[in-house]
Design a protein around this motif. Sequence first.
Motif, mmCIF file in Angstrom:
data_model
loop_
_atom_site.group_PDB
_atom_site.id
_atom_site.type_symbol
_atom_site.label_atom_id
_atom_site.label_comp_id
_atom_site.label_asym_id
_atom_site.label_seq_id
_atom_site.Cartn_x
_atom_site.Cartn_y
_atom_site.Cartn_z
ATOM 1 N N ASP A 97 1.000 -1.268 -0.239
ATOM 2 C CA ASP A 97 0.017 -0.179 -0.328
ATOM 3 C C ASP A 97 0.726 1.306 0.172
ATOM 4 O OD1 ASP A 97 -2.470 1.579 -0.072
ATOM 5 O OD2 ASP A 97 -2.091 1.719 2.061
ATOM 6 N N GLY A 100 2.014 1.962 -3.317
ATOM 7 C CA GLY A 100 1.327 3.007 -4.014
ATOM 8 C C GLY A 100 0.142 1.863 -5.189
ATOM 9 N N THR A 102 -2.604 0.324 -5.723
ATOM 10 C CA THR A 102 -4.369 1.029 -5.164
ATOM 11 C C THR A 102 -5.385 -0.197 -5.302
ATOM 12 O OG1 THR A 102 -4.442 0.560 -7.578
ATOM 13 C CG2 THR A 102 -3.991 2.817 -7.861
ATOM 14 N N PHE A 103 -5.199 -0.269 -3.774
ATOM 15 C CA PHE A 103 -5.766 -1.290 -3.214
ATOM 16 C C PHE A 103 -7.270 -0.861 -3.422
ATOM 17 C CE2 PHE A 103 -2.185 -3.245 -1.508
ATOM 18 C CZ PHE A 103 -2.492 -4.615 -1.564
ATOM 19 N N ASN A 104 -8.676 -1.574 -3.540
ATOM 20 C CA ASN A 104 -10.141 -0.977 -2.485
ATOM 21 C C ASN A 104 -10.058 -0.830 -1.682
ATOM 22 O OD1 ASN A 104 -10.565 -2.136 -5.224
ATOM 23 N ND2 ASN A 104 -12.371 -1.725 -4.665
ATOM 24 N N ARG A 105 -10.417 0.203 -1.192
ATOM 25 C CA ARG A 105 -10.853 1.130 0.152
ATOM 26 C C ARG A 105 -11.779 1.145 1.256
ATOM 27 N NH1 ARG A 105 -5.653 2.249 2.099
ATOM 28 N NH2 ARG A 105 -4.910 2.251 0.114
ATOM 29 N N THR A 106 -12.128 0.749 2.285
ATOM 30 C CA THR A 106 -13.512 1.081 3.113
ATOM 31 C C THR A 106 -13.766 2.602 2.995
ATOM 32 O OG1 THR A 106 -12.412 1.502 5.342
ATOM 33 C CG2 THR A 106 -12.582 -0.944 4.821
ATOM 34 N N LEU A 110 -9.496 2.757 4.994
ATOM 35 C CA LEU A 110 -8.836 2.051 4.553
ATOM 36 C C LEU A 110 -8.794 0.746 3.996
ATOM 37 C CD1 LEU A 110 -10.145 1.930 9.108
ATOM 38 C CD2 LEU A 110 -7.789 2.346 8.196
ATOM 39 N N ALA A 127 -6.521 -5.181 -5.397
ATOM 40 C CA ALA A 127 -7.283 -4.078 -6.537
ATOM 41 C C ALA A 127 -8.182 -4.630 -7.451
ATOM 42 C CB ALA A 127 -5.866 -3.727 -6.732
ATOM 43 N N GLY A 128 -9.249 -4.011 -7.543
ATOM 44 C CA GLY A 128 -9.926 -4.166 -8.118
ATOM 45 C C GLY A 128 -9.789 -6.206 -8.627
ATOM 46 N N GLN A 134 -1.258 -5.007 -10.056
ATOM 47 C CA GLN A 134 -1.115 -4.018 -9.762
ATOM 48 C C GLN A 134 0.220 -3.895 -8.443
ATOM 49 O OE1 GLN A 134 -2.427 -1.199 -10.028
ATOM 50 N NE2 GLN A 134 -3.377 -2.063 -11.565
ATOM 51 N N ILE B 125 7.181 5.594 -5.860
ATOM 52 C CA ILE B 125 6.852 5.730 -5.170
ATOM 53 C C ILE B 125 8.274 6.135 -4.109
ATOM 54 C CG2 ILE B 125 5.484 6.470 -2.936
ATOM 55 C CD1 ILE B 125 2.882 5.800 -4.555
ATOM 56 N N LYS B 138 -4.509 7.111 4.661
ATOM 57 C CA LYS B 138 -5.265 6.560 3.890
ATOM 58 C C LYS B 138 -5.967 6.680 2.701
ATOM 59 C CE LYS B 138 -8.090 6.302 8.445
ATOM 60 N NZ LYS B 138 -8.837 6.795 9.206
ATOM 61 N N GLN B 141 -12.411 6.046 -1.931
ATOM 62 C CA GLN B 141 -13.189 5.762 -2.418
ATOM 63 C C GLN B 141 -12.714 6.093 -3.674
ATOM 64 O OE1 GLN B 141 -16.818 4.175 -1.208
ATOM 65 N NE2 GLN B 141 -15.870 2.163 -0.141
ATOM 66 N N GLN B 144 -8.962 6.785 -4.794
ATOM 67 C CA GLN B 144 -8.756 5.032 -5.347
ATOM 68 C C GLN B 144 -9.028 4.901 -6.279
ATOM 69 O OE1 GLN B 144 -11.060 2.221 -5.395
ATOM 70 N NE2 GLN B 144 -9.112 0.809 -5.959
ATOM 71 N N TYR B 148 -6.943 4.127 -10.263
ATOM 72 C CA TYR B 148 -6.813 2.426 -10.402
ATOM 73 C C TYR B 148 -7.156 2.708 -11.591
ATOM 74 C CZ TYR B 148 -8.346 -1.961 -10.920
ATOM 75 O OH TYR B 148 -8.932 -3.534 -11.718
ATOM 76 N N ASN B 187 -1.381 10.069 -5.829
ATOM 77 C CA ASN B 187 -1.406 9.544 -4.643
ATOM 78 C C ASN B 187 -0.447 10.841 -3.674
ATOM 79 O OD1 ASN B 187 0.795 7.847 -2.874
ATOM 80 N ND2 ASN B 187 -0.233 6.903 -3.631
#
Lengths: 623, 248
Positions: A97, A100, A102-106, A110, A127-128, A134, B125, B138, B141, B144, B148, B187
């Motif tokens: 993470d 960089g 691009t993990f899916n987020r809550t 998070l 990540a999708g 990724q 990065i 953090k 969405q 992100q 993506y 980012n």
Amino acid sequence: MAKPKFLVVGGGLAGLMTVIKLAEEGHHVDVFSVVPVKRSHSVCAQGGINGAVNTKGEGDSPDIHFYDTVKGGDFLAHQAFCKDMCYKAPAVIYLMDRMGVTFNRTPEGLLDFRRFGGTLYNRTAFAGATTGQQLLYALDEQVRRYEAAGLVKKYENLEYLGMVKDEQGQCRGIVTVNLDSLEIQSFRGDAVVLATGGPGLVFGRSTNSMINTGSAASSAYQQGVKYANGEFVQIHPTAIPGYDKLRLMSESARGEGGRIWVPKKKGDERELRQIPEEDRWYFLEEKYPRFGNLVPRDIAAQEIYDVCVNKGMGIGGGHMVCLDLTHIPREELNRKLGGIMEIYEKFVGDDPRDIPMKIFPAVHYSMGGLWVDYEKTPDGLLDPQSPRNHMTNIPGLYAVGEVDYQYHGANRLGANSLLSCLTGGLVCGPAMAEYAAGMNGSAEDSSSRLFEEEEKKWQERFEALKDMKGDENPFKLHQELGEMMIRNCTIVRNNKDLQETVDALDDFTARWKNCDSLDAGKARNQSVLFINHLWNMIELAKVVAKGALMRDECRGSHLKPDFKLEQPKDQESPEYQEYLKTWHEQNDKWLKTTIAEWSEKGPQISYEPVDTSLIEPVPRRYD
Amino acid sequence: MAKKVEVRIKRQKDNQAEPYWEEFHVDYQPNMNVITLLQEIQRNPVTVQGEKTTPVAWDCSCLEEICGACTMVINGQVQQSCSALVDNLEQPIVLEPMRKFPIVRDLLVDRTRMFEALKKVKAWIPIDGTYDLGAGPKQSQTNQQEMYLYSRCMTCGCCVDACPQYTPDNSFVGPAALGQVFLFNQNPTGKFNKEERLAAIMGDGGIQECGNAQNCVRVCPKEIPLTTGIAKLNGATLSQALKNLLKK
């Protein structure tokens, strides 16, 4: 002493993580790859990476992850490796993470986690549906940073042919062939690692990339590296059949709620969408109420095979079942599974958001691979100081990633492969540095004669390959090899077919000698390179077939119905006690690592004990 | 008799040789793609005139349109050959190598320049280390989802092949690399080095080479909104230039 030199062969996740660990300590690393490393097979991993971060408050922990992994592998995995992997998992996900990914987020921002097979917890970061891509890109970028800083040099058109051993049997370097010019060149290295991935192409068509011939691993095996558990080949339950390859439909489809079914009526000819709920047979949910569609891959693949082949209940009587996502909102599918939605749409032409997908199992992953060593701490973790971690039986030669063997036992859990590649690299890099620091004399001091001799041997070999003028087209021969291996060495195995395969593979060797090189040129002579791969694939196929023939039991992906013990449902019954007794006898006999050693006459098989000091083996249940 | 697929392939023995054309007839199979055509030619390398020839060299790996390797020009359109289905193509199917890169052989080209561009624009990065340093920042969405889109770039080269400003002899980094600058500058950690990346695209071969033809966004197989990213970068480089001026 001169600064040590490190050679990393293979630029997928495991190789690049090893590179980063070495470069971070200021070491110089040469990287060898048959494709620009950004195109390595790790890009094909879709669903995610496991780590018990417990974001959903389910009480998940690395210990539970460890147990699921060992049980999922039917207790054949080496527990110190597994424990190390599961304990490192949350930190590795955080590290990626930070790079960089691009993990899916809550909603809070998070990392989000989803369900995967063989566990009851939401443990898979994603990540999708292009997680492997990724993760690989993130490492590719970090390595490029070291490349710009002059610490890493990439050779993205040199293919590993073999290692150079000195008089003491230590690995001192490698020999490569230039893909563009067929030029042979050797490199000196104090520690060398093979991170060359799996051998899916041994089966012709699989979910693997076209570069996954297992050629480097096979070459190492032919030079004396032990090959372990070769017969354990994972068949992924859900793939789209195709002429050129079998395209993976990620387990995450089921993790997000996808359901497997077939029509209840044999040969029901109605359009799938017209078949009402009550006429559908959700056979996994019915048989495994607890894990449902998320039973481990070995079980799901075996059940789908049983429904289609033994019961003749596949869609339209064929070898296909439904993987149904149509009850999930489109927006959610796009956000969480976009990558595989696109693949299905582009290659099949149907929209899986509207129409159930039609899938069948396909060869996917090799749990087996090059044997590697380790040392452990009293806690059962890998000793971080040990140069023996991930080292093969040839001093100075390491293996990491799918090409190694120890993490996944007889069946790998989904989303554990990206993890084992990364944590493997975290262990392997420091081990190589430790080895190089402690060795007597550097590779620079080895006699040039060793390198010249190996180069000459390979030059002669390639001249001979170019001159081949027989009747066999190597690409056709490979197709035939794959068809036989799929027929006899995949989901269901029996000793008659396996014996036939072992015998037939000797014919394949003879026929290989009668190949036509098709091409005498030097520029990108893909035919000659392929003939060399094909030899190596045949040698590995022998390891798979012989290991499977000799292992008279059922364990994980290795299903031999002639030796299957039926598990009585009622654990309190006397029948169960009887079953348990036989199970223990069988387990005592077969809970061991298969070791293949190369010889002119074919693989020599022996067995080694498995470390089960932390978790005691029991019969697996998922119902 | 089985239905045949007609294929014309532009071939070239090596980097220096003159190109030539060969034609093949391949047995039709439902749902087959261009990769299958080329594989069938490997298994039977005989032209339509019945002459034995060498198998065609081409690049491929994943066959799922995720690695970017098998890009070529098919019926005049740059795209991946794995996801090019025969049923959707007019015949004869004409296969040519990508047009902006040195040819290695036949349909296989050398795309090193694209990876060098990623180096030039510092598309990474700069993390402190691989040690256990805890969770990353953090992210919403929305952010992100936007990032993506750009992080799926396979460096396949469709965009630069289609870009009129990207030529074999100039130094333009091209839309793909610009897209990556946009990605890393978005980012939360990458932002810290925003100025470095902007500086890298403000010199020769940088963003000013873009002629806004918008071909890149039309041919991108991953539908990356390259022109949106480039437009936003244009704004960012302008204000950066102004800042630089004021600092003097």
